[in-house]
Motif scaffolding. Structure first.
Motif, PDB file in Angstrom:
ATOM      1  N   SER A 353      40.034  11.377 -45.351  1.00 51.99           N
ATOM      2  CA  SER A 353      39.771   9.935 -45.246  1.00 51.99           C
ATOM      3  C   SER A 353      40.683   9.297 -44.212  1.00 51.99           C
ATOM      4  N   LYS A 354      41.975   9.610 -44.287  1.00 47.55           N
ATOM      5  CA  LYS A 354      42.943   9.008 -43.373  1.00 47.55           C
ATOM      6  C   LYS A 354      42.724   9.476 -41.936  1.00 47.55           C
ATOM      7  N   LYS A 355      42.430  10.751 -41.772  1.00 46.13           N
ATOM      8  CA  LYS A 355      42.200  11.275 -40.421  1.00 46.13           C
ATOM      9  C   LYS A 355      40.969  10.643 -39.781  1.00 46.13           C
ATOM     10  N   GLY A 356      39.910  10.456 -40.563  1.00 50.06           N
ATOM     11  CA  GLY A 356      38.704   9.827 -40.036  1.00 50.06           C
ATOM     12  C   GLY A 356      38.947   8.389 -39.625  1.00 50.06           C
ATOM     13  N   SER A 357      39.689   7.649 -40.443  1.00 50.12           N
ATOM     14  CA  SER A 357      39.997   6.248 -40.138  1.00 50.12           C
ATOM     15  C   SER A 357      40.774   6.116 -38.836  1.00 50.12           C
ATOM     16  N   THR A 358      41.644   7.093 -38.568  1.00 49.92           N
ATOM     17  CA  THR A 358      42.411   7.078 -37.320  1.00 49.92           C
ATOM     18  C   THR A 358      41.555   7.500 -36.133  1.00 49.92           C
ATOM     19  N   LEU A 359      40.798   8.558 -36.317  1.00 51.35           N
ATOM     20  CA  LEU A 359      39.994   9.119 -35.238  1.00 51.35           C
ATOM     21  C   LEU A 359      38.952   8.144 -34.713  1.00 51.35           C
ATOM     22  N   VAL A 360      38.358   7.353 -35.584  1.00 54.06           N
ATOM     23  CA  VAL A 360      37.247   6.484 -35.197  1.00 54.06           C
ATOM     24  C   VAL A 360      37.686   5.323 -34.310  1.00 54.06           C
ATOM     25  N   GLN A 361      38.976   5.027 -34.272  1.00 55.15           N
ATOM     26  CA  GLN A 361      39.448   3.863 -33.520  1.00 55.15           C
ATOM     27  C   GLN A 361      39.041   3.914 -32.041  1.00 55.15           C
ATOM     28  N   LYS A 362      39.042   5.087 -31.456  1.00 56.76           N
ATOM     29  CA  LYS A 362      38.705   5.169 -30.026  1.00 56.76           C
ATOM     30  C   LYS A 362      37.207   5.025 -29.762  1.00 56.76           C
ATOM     31  N   TYR A 363      36.425   4.921 -30.841  1.00 56.69           N
ATOM     32  CA  TYR A 363      34.978   4.751 -30.684  1.00 56.69           C
ATOM     33  C   TYR A 363      34.524   3.329 -31.022  1.00 56.69           C
ATOM     34  N   SER A 364      35.433   2.378 -30.993  1.00 59.32           N
ATOM     35  CA  SER A 364      35.025   0.995 -31.261  1.00 59.32           C
ATOM     36  C   SER A 364      34.107   0.499 -30.142  1.00 59.32           C
ATOM     37  N   ASN A 365      33.227  -0.424 -30.473  1.00 57.64           N
ATOM     38  CA  ASN A 365      32.303  -0.976 -29.474  1.00 57.64           C
ATOM     39  C   ASN A 365      33.055  -1.484 -28.244  1.00 57.64           C
ATOM     40  N   LYS A 366      34.105  -2.247 -28.484  1.00 57.96           N
ATOM     41  CA  LYS A 366      34.845  -2.860 -27.373  1.00 57.96           C
ATOM     42  C   LYS A 366      35.492  -1.802 -26.489  1.00 57.96           C
ATOM     43  N   THR A 367      36.093  -0.783 -27.090  1.00 59.80           N
ATOM     44  CA  THR A 367      36.783   0.259 -26.328  1.00 59.80           C
ATOM     45  C   THR A 367      35.813   1.070 -25.473  1.00 59.80           C
ATOM     46  N   VAL A 368      34.684   1.456 -26.053  1.00 60.79           N
ATOM     47  CA  VAL A 368      33.697   2.250 -25.309  1.00 60.79           C
ATOM     48  C   VAL A 368      33.083   1.419 -24.181  1.00 60.79           C
ATOM     49  N   ALA A 369      32.774   0.161 -24.460  1.00 61.35           N
ATOM     50  CA  ALA A 369      32.209  -0.706 -23.422  1.00 61.35           C
ATOM     51  C   ALA A 369      33.197  -0.905 -22.280  1.00 61.35           C
ATOM     52  N   GLN A 370      34.476  -1.025 -22.594  1.00 64.56           N
ATOM     53  CA  GLN A 370      35.501  -1.149 -21.554  1.00 64.56           C
ATOM     54  C   GLN A 370      35.497   0.079 -20.645  1.00 64.56           C
ATOM     55  N   LYS A 371      35.347   1.247 -21.256  1.00 64.23           N
ATOM     56  CA  LYS A 371      35.310   2.492 -20.482  1.00 64.23           C
ATOM     57  C   LYS A 371      34.110   2.500 -19.544  1.00 64.23           C
ATOM     58  N   PHE A 372      32.974   2.031 -20.039  1.00 60.45           N
ATOM     59  CA  PHE A 372      31.766   2.005 -19.214  1.00 60.45           C
ATOM     60  C   PHE A 372      31.919   1.015 -18.055  1.00 60.45           C
ATOM     61  N   VAL A 373      32.430  -0.173 -18.346  1.00 58.94           N
ATOM     62  CA  VAL A 373      32.586  -1.194 -17.306  1.00 58.94           C
ATOM     63  C   VAL A 373      33.546  -0.710 -16.229  1.00 58.94           C
ATOM     64  N   LYS A 374      34.625  -0.071 -16.641  1.00 58.76           N
ATOM     65  CA  LYS A 374      35.580   0.478 -15.674  1.00 58.76           C
ATOM     66  C   LYS A 374      34.897   1.511 -14.775  1.00 58.76           C
ATOM     67  N   LEU A 375      34.018   2.310 -15.358  1.00 62.97           N
ATOM     68  CA  LEU A 375      33.316   3.344 -14.594  1.00 62.97           C
ATOM     69  C   LEU A 375      32.361   2.740 -13.574  1.00 62.97           C
ATOM     70  N   ILE A 376      31.567   1.743 -13.986  1.00 63.22           N
ATOM     71  CA  ILE A 376      30.553   1.216 -13.060  1.00 63.22           C
ATOM     72  C   ILE A 376      31.177   0.377 -11.959  1.00 63.22           C
ATOM     73  N   LYS A 377      32.397  -0.073 -12.160  1.00 56.07           N
ATOM     74  CA  LYS A 377      33.051  -0.832 -11.098  1.00 56.07           C
ATOM     75  C   LYS A 377      33.461   0.054  -9.931  1.00 56.07           C
ATOM     76  N   THR A 378      33.304   1.369 -10.096  1.00 46.93           N
ATOM     77  CA  THR A 378      33.622   2.289  -9.001  1.00 46.93           C
ATOM     78  C   THR A 378      32.450   2.449  -8.043  1.00 46.93           C
ATOM     79  N   VAL A 379      31.303   1.844  -8.368  1.00 43.02           N
ATOM     80  CA  VAL A 379      30.137   1.975  -7.474  1.00 43.02           C
ATOM     81  C   VAL A 379      29.692   0.621  -6.963  1.00 43.02           C
TER      82      VAL A 379
END
Length: 379
Positions: A353-379
């Motif tokens: 339970s504790k490991k899952g709660s920690t692991l999921v943090q990097k998959y938040s909507n805001k975090t993933v969208a930030q990664k995508f926006v950073k990527l598309i700004k390279t083109v």
């Protein structure tokens, strides 16, 4: 078709045939979460879609252009998609260009080579902004090979597993991984779980062959020998893009034949905002899948702090890591052993339970969208 690197805030236009809410299908849910992530980052997003999965012109802050030119029913599945897109391609091209112009789109996100509309209609020939092709499933080889001839500026996929599968069919340059995401705050609710002597095993997946539900049903009588008050919760909502009735009847027959009807609950179609409540009431979540290109149901379980038992297929081992018990696919015995291992070991249960709660943090909507926006700004 030119490309440019920019620091200007993008406006994203998503082309996808069946955008909607509360659809019992993974891509629709993933796109909805991504759009919310864009909004969390103050990025405008607009959708070009049809009436296949809804008629709303706005969902939350997400604006949707619904086209009557796109298929609203799929009597022959992807054959219908190809046929209608080809038949209406001139008008669709004009409509997409107007969509891009009117919404001041700076980046076109094409979700799937076929269902993303642009490739099959050849609308790409007239689009003069950067285009990103996103893969969520492994497409047919002809679509993948065709995609290599279209001048997309970027390619993304939801997992390393899917990227590897795609590259065995066709060679793409530098496919980037942008995973699916989850709105973590929506899953942080305090609901008392089932007592340990009457555990609830929840499978948050549609009842269809590739989800391996039959193996979970067949192992459940063994669980009842130890936990006589246990319950198995299954999702009865129908997949909107194919007929799974024969498999559903197979599951119902297996439940009856095993004599476990009173311990199995097949729920009606759930709305997305209802899912967290059901997960919180459950003791653990089981994914007996035979294939998974991502596994968004696992993210939902981890966001709720629930232990997982998953099969060793597709992206599931990489996604859940040490927050799950990983078992053999196509095996009721392996599922049984994995489930009992969690239910009979409180220390293991808490650790997962504790490991899952920690692991999921990097998959938040805001975090993933930030990664995508950073990527598309390279083109």
């Amino acid at each position: 078709m030119g490309t440019s690197k920019t620091s200007v805030k993008p406006t994203i236009g998503i082309c996808f045939l069946s955008f909607g809410i509360n659809i019992f299908a993974g891509i629709e849910h993933a796109l909805y979460n991504l759009c919310n992530g864009f909004n969390d980052n103050d990025i405008d997003v607009h959708i070009y879609s049809g009436y296949l999965s809804g008629d709303e012109d706005k969902i939350g802050n997400i604006s949707i252009y619904r086209s009557f030119l796109l298929p609203s029913k799929l009597p022959k599945g992807d054959k219908t998609v190809r046929s209608i897109l080809s038949l209406n391609k001139t008008a669709i091209n004009e409509e997409i260009l107007e969509f891009i112009k009117s919404k001041k789109i700076t980046h076109a996100y094409i979700c799937d080579p076929l269902w993303g509309i642009v490739q099959t209609t050849e609308a790409w020939k007239n689009i003069d902004i950067p285009m990103i092709l996103s893969f969520h499933v492994l497409n047919t080889k002809d679509l993948l090979l065709e995609a290599t001839t279209v001048p997309y500026h970027l390619y993304t996929t939801v997992s390393d597993y899917l990227r590897t599968q795609i590259q065995t069919q066709a060679k793409f340059r530098n496919i980037q991984v942008i995973p699916n995401s989850v709105e973590i705050s929506r899953y942080r609710k305090e609901i008392t779980p089932a007592p340990s002597n009457s555990p609830i095993i929840f499978c948050n997946a549609r009842i269809s062959p590739e989800k391996g539900i039959i193996y979970l049903v067949n192992c459940f009588p063994e669980i009842l020998k130890i936990f006589s008050k246990a319950e198995l919760w299954l999702c009865g909502g129908k997949y909107p893009f194919g007929n799974q009735d024969s498999y559903f009847f197979k599951i119902q027959k297996a439940i009856t034949d095993h004599g476990i009807t009173k311990n199995v609950r097949i729920m009606p179609k759930l709305k997305w905002d209802e899912i967290p409540n059901y997960i919180h009431q459950a003791t653990l979540v089981v994914m007996p899948s035979l294939q998974e290109t991502f596994g968004i149901a696992a993210l939902e379980a981890m966001a709720c702090g629930k232990p997982l038992v998953v099969t060793n297929v597709g992206n599931l081992p990489s996604l859940t890591k040490n927050a799950s018990i990983i078992v053999k696919p196509n095996s009721s015995a392996s599922l049984r052993d994995g489930i009992l291992k969690v239910l009979q070991n409180e220390e293991l249960y808490d650790a997962l339970s504790k490991k899952g709660s920690t692991l999921v943090q990097k998959y938040s909507n805001k975090t993933v969208a930030q990664k995508f926006v950073k990527l598309i700004k390279t083109v």
